[in-house]
Design a protein around this motif. Structure first.
Motif, PDB file in Angstrom:
ATOM      1  N   ARG A 118     -66.253  -0.152 -15.235  1.00  0.00           N
ATOM      2  CA  ARG A 118     -66.268   0.772 -14.089  1.00  0.00           C
ATOM      3  C   ARG A 118     -64.948   0.805 -13.315  1.00  0.00           C
ATOM      4  O   ARG A 118     -64.837   1.513 -12.319  1.00  0.00           O
ATOM      5  CB  ARG A 118     -67.416   0.407 -13.159  1.00  0.00           C
ATOM      6  N   THR A 119     -63.949   0.037 -13.750  1.00  0.00           N
ATOM      7  CA  THR A 119     -62.659   0.017 -13.061  1.00  0.00           C
ATOM      8  C   THR A 119     -62.053   1.420 -13.099  1.00  0.00           C
ATOM      9  O   THR A 119     -62.071   2.087 -14.130  1.00  0.00           O
ATOM     10  CB  THR A 119     -61.696  -0.984 -13.732  1.00  0.00           C
ATOM     11  N   CYS A 120     -61.542   1.863 -11.969  1.00  0.00           N
ATOM     12  CA  CYS A 120     -60.926   3.188 -11.928  1.00  0.00           C
ATOM     13  C   CYS A 120     -59.727   3.196 -10.991  1.00  0.00           C
ATOM     14  O   CYS A 120     -59.474   2.242 -10.260  1.00  0.00           O
ATOM     15  CB  CYS A 120     -61.937   4.260 -11.567  1.00  0.00           C
ATOM     16  N   VAL A 121     -58.997   4.288 -11.051  1.00  0.00           N
ATOM     17  CA  VAL A 121     -57.809   4.473 -10.227  1.00  0.00           C
ATOM     18  C   VAL A 121     -58.030   5.705  -9.354  1.00  0.00           C
ATOM     19  O   VAL A 121     -58.318   6.792  -9.862  1.00  0.00           O
ATOM     20  CB  VAL A 121     -56.536   4.643 -11.092  1.00  0.00           C
ATOM     21  N   ILE A 122     -57.914   5.501  -8.050  1.00  0.00           N
ATOM     22  CA  ILE A 122     -58.025   6.600  -7.100  1.00  0.00           C
ATOM     23  C   ILE A 122     -56.611   7.120  -6.870  1.00  0.00           C
ATOM     24  O   ILE A 122     -55.735   6.380  -6.426  1.00  0.00           O
ATOM     25  CB  ILE A 122     -58.640   6.118  -5.770  1.00  0.00           C
ATOM     26  N   ILE A 123     -56.389   8.375  -7.214  1.00  0.00           N
ATOM     27  CA  ILE A 123     -55.060   8.977  -7.039  1.00  0.00           C
ATOM     28  C   ILE A 123     -54.978   9.548  -5.633  1.00  0.00           C
ATOM     29  O   ILE A 123     -55.770  10.412  -5.251  1.00  0.00           O
ATOM     30  CB  ILE A 123     -54.793  10.077  -8.088  1.00  0.00           C
ATOM     31  N   MET A 124     -54.014   9.050  -4.871  1.00  0.00           N
ATOM     32  CA  MET A 124     -53.834   9.446  -3.475  1.00  0.00           C
ATOM     33  C   MET A 124     -52.570  10.291  -3.332  1.00  0.00           C
ATOM     34  O   MET A 124     -51.590  10.062  -4.028  1.00  0.00           O
ATOM     35  CB  MET A 124     -53.671   8.203  -2.584  1.00  0.00           C
ATOM     36  N   GLU A 125     -52.624  11.254  -2.417  1.00  0.00           N
ATOM     37  CA  GLU A 125     -51.432  12.014  -2.026  1.00  0.00           C
ATOM     38  C   GLU A 125     -51.025  11.542  -0.645  1.00  0.00           C
ATOM     39  O   GLU A 125     -51.794  11.659   0.307  1.00  0.00           O
ATOM     40  CB  GLU A 125     -51.732  13.515  -1.976  1.00  0.00           C
ATOM     41  N   LEU A 126     -49.827  10.993  -0.561  1.00  0.00           N
ATOM     42  CA  LEU A 126     -49.328  10.479   0.710  1.00  0.00           C
ATOM     43  C   LEU A 126     -48.121  11.285   1.142  1.00  0.00           C
ATOM     44  O   LEU A 126     -47.328  11.726   0.315  1.00  0.00           O
ATOM     45  CB  LEU A 126     -48.943   9.004   0.580  1.00  0.00           C
ATOM     46  N   GLN A 127     -47.977  11.452   2.429  1.00  0.00           N
ATOM     47  CA  GLN A 127     -46.835  12.170   2.992  1.00  0.00           C
ATOM     48  C   GLN A 127     -45.786  11.142   3.396  1.00  0.00           C
ATOM     49  O   GLN A 127     -46.070  10.210   4.134  1.00  0.00           O
ATOM     50  CB  GLN A 127     -47.280  12.974   4.229  1.00  0.00           C
ATOM     51  N   GLN A 128     -44.562  11.291   2.882  1.00  0.00           N
ATOM     52  CA  GLN A 128     -43.471  10.392   3.225  1.00  0.00           C
ATOM     53  C   GLN A 128     -42.217  11.226   3.443  1.00  0.00           C
ATOM     54  O   GLN A 128     -41.702  11.825   2.511  1.00  0.00           O
ATOM     55  CB  GLN A 128     -43.251   9.372   2.096  1.00  0.00           C
ATOM     56  N   ASP A 129     -41.736  11.256   4.681  1.00  0.00           N
ATOM     57  CA  ASP A 129     -40.521  12.006   5.012  1.00  0.00           C
ATOM     58  C   ASP A 129     -40.557  13.425   4.466  1.00  0.00           C
ATOM     59  O   ASP A 129     -39.674  13.852   3.731  1.00  0.00           O
ATOM     60  CB  ASP A 129     -39.276  11.272   4.496  1.00  0.00           C
ATOM     61  N   GLU A 130     -41.624  14.151   4.786  1.00  0.00           N
ATOM     62  CA  GLU A 130     -41.817  15.546   4.385  1.00  0.00           C
ATOM     63  C   GLU A 130     -41.872  15.732   2.871  1.00  0.00           C
ATOM     64  O   GLU A 130     -41.637  16.811   2.357  1.00  0.00           O
ATOM     65  CB  GLU A 130     -40.718  16.434   4.992  1.00  0.00           C
ATOM     66  N   GLN A 131     -42.189  14.663   2.158  1.00  0.00           N
ATOM     67  CA  GLN A 131     -42.310  14.729   0.710  1.00  0.00           C
ATOM     68  C   GLN A 131     -43.697  14.230   0.326  1.00  0.00           C
ATOM     69  O   GLN A 131     -44.191  13.253   0.880  1.00  0.00           O
ATOM     70  CB  GLN A 131     -41.237  13.854   0.054  1.00  0.00           C
ATOM     71  N   GLN A 132     -44.334  14.899  -0.612  1.00  0.00           N
ATOM     72  CA  GLN A 132     -45.649  14.507  -1.100  1.00  0.00           C
ATOM     73  C   GLN A 132     -45.468  13.480  -2.215  1.00  0.00           C
ATOM     74  O   GLN A 132     -44.771  13.734  -3.184  1.00  0.00           O
ATOM     75  CB  GLN A 132     -46.336  15.759  -1.637  1.00  0.00           C
ATOM     76  N   LEU A 133     -46.079  12.303  -2.080  1.00  0.00           N
ATOM     77  CA  LEU A 133     -45.990  11.253  -3.085  1.00  0.00           C
ATOM     78  C   LEU A 133     -47.366  10.976  -3.666  1.00  0.00           C
ATOM     79  O   LEU A 133     -48.362  10.999  -2.955  1.00  0.00           O
ATOM     80  CB  LEU A 133     -45.447   9.962  -2.456  1.00  0.00           C
ATOM     81  N   LEU A 134     -47.411  10.690  -4.967  1.00  0.00           N
ATOM     82  CA  LEU A 134     -48.648  10.289  -5.615  1.00  0.00           C
ATOM     83  C   LEU A 134     -48.639   8.783  -5.770  1.00  0.00           C
ATOM     84  O   LEU A 134     -47.622   8.190  -6.135  1.00  0.00           O
ATOM     85  CB  LEU A 134     -48.779  10.936  -6.994  1.00  0.00           C
ATOM     86  N   LEU A 135     -49.787   8.168  -5.507  1.00  0.00           N
ATOM     87  CA  LEU A 135     -49.927   6.725  -5.613  1.00  0.00           C
ATOM     88  C   LEU A 135     -51.329   6.431  -6.119  1.00  0.00           C
ATOM     89  O   LEU A 135     -52.302   7.005  -5.624  1.00  0.00           O
ATOM     90  CB  LEU A 135     -49.711   6.091  -4.231  1.00  0.00           C
ATOM     91  N   GLY A 136     -51.437   5.562  -7.117  1.00  0.00           N
ATOM     92  CA  GLY A 136     -52.734   5.174  -7.642  1.00  0.00           C
ATOM     93  C   GLY A 136     -53.221   3.895  -6.981  1.00  0.00           C
ATOM     94  O   GLY A 136     -52.439   2.997  -6.706  1.00  0.00           O
ATOM     95  N   VAL A 137     -54.516   3.819  -6.714  1.00  0.00           N
ATOM     96  CA  VAL A 137     -55.131   2.642  -6.119  1.00  0.00           C
ATOM     97  C   VAL A 137     -56.226   2.169  -7.070  1.00  0.00           C
ATOM     98  O   VAL A 137     -57.194   2.886  -7.323  1.00  0.00           O
ATOM     99  CB  VAL A 137     -55.731   2.967  -4.731  1.00  0.00           C
ATOM    100  N   MET A 138     -56.051   0.965  -7.607  1.00  0.00           N
ATOM    101  CA  MET A 138     -56.990   0.400  -8.569  1.00  0.00           C
ATOM    102  C   MET A 138     -58.133  -0.299  -7.831  1.00  0.00           C
ATOM    103  O   MET A 138     -57.894  -1.140  -6.970  1.00  0.00           O
ATOM    104  CB  MET A 138     -56.229  -0.599  -9.445  1.00  0.00           C
ATOM    105  N   VAL A 139     -59.381   0.089  -8.163  1.00  0.00           N
ATOM    106  CA  VAL A 139     -60.570  -0.519  -7.552  1.00  0.00           C
ATOM    107  C   VAL A 139     -61.555  -0.890  -8.664  1.00  0.00           C
ATOM    108  O   VAL A 139     -61.449  -0.397  -9.788  1.00  0.00           O
ATOM    109  CB  VAL A 139     -61.240   0.411  -6.520  1.00  0.00           C
TER     110      VAL A 139
END
Length: 194
Positions: free
Chosen positions: A91-112
Protein backbone atom coordinates in the motif's frame (compact mmCIF):
# COMPACT_ATOMS: atom_id res chain seq x y z
CA UNK A 1 -42.31 31.05 -6.12
CA UNK A 2 -40.02 30.92 -3.07
CA UNK A 3 -41.49 29.48 0.06
CA UNK A 4 -41.79 31.81 3.03
CA UNK A 5 -41.52 30.88 6.67
CA UNK A 6 -43.55 32.44 9.44
CA UNK A 7 -40.81 34.89 10.31
CA UNK A 8 -40.63 36.16 6.71
CA UNK A 9 -37.29 34.63 5.67
CA UNK A 10 -37.21 32.40 2.66
CA UNK A 11 -36.05 28.84 3.22
CA UNK A 12 -33.42 29.28 0.52
CA UNK A 13 -31.82 32.27 2.30
CA UNK A 14 -31.74 30.39 5.62
CA UNK A 15 -30.17 27.38 3.95
CA UNK A 16 -27.45 29.60 2.46
CA UNK A 17 -26.76 31.16 5.85
CA UNK A 18 -26.56 27.75 7.50
CA UNK A 19 -23.88 26.50 5.11
CA UNK A 20 -20.78 25.94 7.20
CA UNK A 21 -17.45 26.45 5.51
CA UNK A 22 -15.67 23.13 5.11
CA UNK A 23 -12.29 21.90 3.92
CA UNK A 24 -11.20 18.64 2.37
CA UNK A 25 -8.35 16.60 3.82
CA UNK A 26 -6.50 13.54 2.62
CA UNK A 27 -5.91 11.06 5.44
CA UNK A 28 -2.97 8.66 5.32
CA UNK A 29 -0.76 6.43 7.44
CA UNK A 30 2.85 6.98 8.42
CA UNK A 31 3.78 3.79 10.24
CA UNK A 32 0.74 3.06 12.38
CA UNK A 33 -0.20 6.71 12.93
CA UNK A 34 -2.90 8.53 10.98
CA UNK A 35 -2.32 12.04 9.65
CA UNK A 36 -4.21 14.45 7.41
CA UNK A 37 -3.29 17.24 5.03
CA UNK A 38 -5.40 19.68 3.03
CA UNK A 39 -5.94 18.48 -0.53
CA UNK A 40 -5.41 21.95 -2.00
CA UNK A 41 -1.76 21.34 -2.93
CA UNK A 42 -2.09 17.65 -3.84
CA UNK A 43 -1.77 17.00 -7.55
CA UNK A 44 -2.11 13.21 -7.59
CA UNK A 45 -1.39 10.00 -5.73
CA UNK A 46 0.67 7.29 -7.38
CA UNK A 47 1.50 3.74 -6.42
CA UNK A 48 5.09 3.32 -5.28
CA UNK A 49 6.96 1.56 -8.05
CA UNK A 50 10.56 2.29 -7.16
CA UNK A 51 12.80 5.30 -7.33
CA UNK A 52 16.37 6.23 -8.10
CA UNK A 53 18.50 6.89 -5.05
CA UNK A 54 20.73 9.95 -5.22
CA UNK A 55 24.11 9.54 -3.45
CA UNK A 56 25.10 11.77 -0.52
CA UNK A 57 21.58 12.99 0.26
CA UNK A 58 20.11 13.01 3.78
CA UNK A 59 17.86 10.11 4.81
CA UNK A 60 14.59 12.08 4.37
CA UNK A 61 15.29 12.45 0.62
CA UNK A 62 14.70 8.89 -0.57
CA UNK A 63 15.46 9.63 -4.20
CA UNK A 64 13.79 10.80 -7.39
CA UNK A 65 11.11 9.45 -9.70
CA UNK A 66 10.37 10.14 -13.34
CA UNK A 67 6.82 11.48 -13.54
CA UNK A 68 5.91 11.79 -17.21
CA UNK A 69 9.30 13.26 -18.07
CA UNK A 70 9.73 15.40 -14.95
CA UNK A 71 12.28 14.55 -12.29
CA UNK A 72 10.46 14.67 -8.94
CA UNK A 73 12.33 14.42 -5.59
CA UNK A 74 10.65 12.06 -3.09
CA UNK A 75 10.70 12.80 0.63
CA UNK A 76 10.13 10.01 3.13
CA UNK A 77 7.56 11.65 5.42
CA UNK A 78 8.31 9.18 8.21
CA UNK A 79 11.96 10.29 8.33
CA UNK A 80 10.97 13.95 8.01
CA UNK A 81 8.77 13.50 11.10
CA UNK A 82 11.70 11.99 13.03
CA UNK A 83 10.75 8.33 12.71
CA UNK A 84 12.27 5.24 11.06
CA UNK A 85 12.39 5.08 7.24
CA UNK A 86 9.27 3.82 5.48
CA UNK A 87 9.39 0.11 4.66
CA UNK A 88 7.99 -0.38 1.16
CA UNK A 89 4.87 -2.58 1.17
CA UNK A 90 1.82 -3.19 -1.05
CA UNK A 91 0.00 0.00 0.00
CA UNK A 92 3.03 2.34 -0.02
CA UNK A 93 2.38 5.32 -2.26
CA UNK A 94 3.73 8.71 -3.22
CA UNK A 95 1.60 11.83 -2.87
CA UNK A 96 2.63 14.31 -5.56
CA UNK A 97 2.46 17.85 -4.21
CA UNK A 98 2.59 21.19 -6.03
CA UNK A 99 4.44 23.76 -3.97
CA UNK A 100 4.92 27.44 -4.69
CA UNK A 101 8.52 28.65 -4.34
CA UNK A 102 9.53 32.15 -5.45
CA UNK A 103 6.70 32.38 -8.00
CA UNK A 104 7.67 28.99 -9.41
CA UNK A 105 5.59 25.81 -9.22
CA UNK A 106 7.61 22.85 -7.88
CA UNK A 107 6.65 19.18 -7.79
CA UNK A 108 7.60 17.15 -4.74
CA UNK A 109 6.73 13.56 -3.87
CA UNK A 110 5.85 12.52 -0.32
CA UNK A 111 6.21 8.82 0.49
CA UNK A 112 3.62 7.42 2.95
CA UNK A 113 2.66 3.91 4.09
CA UNK A 114 -0.93 4.09 2.83
CA UNK A 115 -3.61 6.56 1.80
CA UNK A 116 -6.87 6.16 3.70
CA UNK A 117 -9.64 8.55 2.58
CA UNK A 118 -10.67 12.09 1.73
CA UNK A 119 -12.65 13.79 4.49
CA UNK A 120 -14.80 16.89 4.22
CA UNK A 121 -14.55 18.61 7.60
CA UNK A 122 -16.29 21.74 8.81
CA UNK A 123 -13.83 24.47 9.74
CA UNK A 124 -15.44 24.62 13.18
CA UNK A 125 -14.49 20.94 13.74
CA UNK A 126 -10.76 21.61 13.41
CA UNK A 127 -9.17 21.97 16.81
CA UNK A 128 -6.12 24.20 17.30
CA UNK A 129 -2.77 22.48 17.58
CA UNK A 130 -1.88 21.25 21.04
CA UNK A 131 1.02 22.81 22.87
CA UNK A 132 2.38 19.35 23.73
CA UNK A 133 1.94 15.63 23.13
CA UNK A 134 1.68 15.36 19.32
CA UNK A 135 4.97 13.48 19.06
CA UNK A 136 6.26 15.68 16.23
CA UNK A 137 7.63 19.21 15.94
CA UNK A 138 4.94 21.64 17.06
CA UNK A 139 5.41 23.85 13.99
CA UNK A 140 4.59 20.86 11.75
CA UNK A 141 1.07 20.65 13.25
CA UNK A 142 -1.68 22.84 11.79
CA UNK A 143 -4.48 21.43 13.94
CA UNK A 144 -6.34 18.31 15.03
CA UNK A 145 -9.45 16.61 13.65
CA UNK A 146 -11.64 14.33 15.77
CA UNK A 147 -12.73 11.37 13.64
CA UNK A 148 -14.58 8.47 15.31
CA UNK A 149 -13.27 9.41 18.76
CA UNK A 150 -9.65 9.49 17.51
CA UNK A 151 -7.66 12.59 16.75
CA UNK A 152 -5.83 13.02 13.45
CA UNK A 153 -2.90 15.40 13.28
CA UNK A 154 -3.35 17.88 10.41
CA UNK A 155 0.08 18.64 9.00
CA UNK A 156 1.12 22.17 8.11
CA UNK A 157 2.30 21.32 4.58
CA UNK A 158 4.24 24.55 3.92
CA UNK A 159 6.28 23.94 7.09
CA UNK A 160 6.74 20.18 6.78
CA UNK A 161 7.77 20.52 3.14
CA UNK A 162 9.49 23.90 3.43
CA UNK A 163 11.72 24.04 0.37
CA UNK A 164 14.02 26.56 2.05
CA UNK A 165 14.42 24.41 5.20
CA UNK A 166 14.95 21.23 3.20
CA UNK A 167 17.55 23.02 1.09
CA UNK A 168 19.39 24.26 4.17
CA UNK A 169 19.44 20.69 5.51
CA UNK A 170 20.90 19.60 2.18
CA UNK A 171 23.43 22.45 2.28
CA UNK A 172 22.45 23.99 -1.07
CA UNK A 173 20.17 26.64 -2.49
CA UNK A 174 16.43 25.91 -2.59
CA UNK A 175 16.51 25.99 -6.38
CA UNK A 176 19.30 23.41 -6.59
CA UNK A 177 17.80 21.21 -3.86
CA UNK A 178 14.67 20.46 -5.87
CA UNK A 179 16.28 20.23 -9.25
CA UNK A 180 15.99 23.87 -10.26
CA UNK A 181 19.68 24.58 -10.88
CA UNK A 182 21.53 23.32 -13.95
CA UNK A 183 24.00 21.20 -11.97
CA UNK A 184 21.22 19.55 -9.93
CA UNK A 185 19.11 18.83 -13.00
CA UNK A 186 22.02 17.26 -14.82
CA UNK A 187 23.16 15.10 -11.90
CA UNK A 188 19.66 14.06 -10.83
CA UNK A 189 18.48 13.45 -14.42
CA UNK A 190 21.56 11.40 -15.11
CA UNK A 191 20.97 9.35 -11.97
CA UNK A 192 17.29 8.87 -12.85
CA UNK A 193 18.14 7.54 -16.30
CA UNK A 194 20.68 4.97 -15.06
Amino acid sequence: MPSVSLNGQSKRRRAQEEVVESRQFLTFLVGTESFAMPIASIREIIEFSGLTEVPLMPAFLRGVINLRGSVVPVIDLSVRLGRAPTVVAKRTCVIIMELQQDEQQLLLGVMVDAVSAVLCIGVDQIEPRPSFGAGIRADFVDGMINVNERFLVVLDVPRVLSVDELASLLGMSAEDALGGGPEAIGSISGAAQE
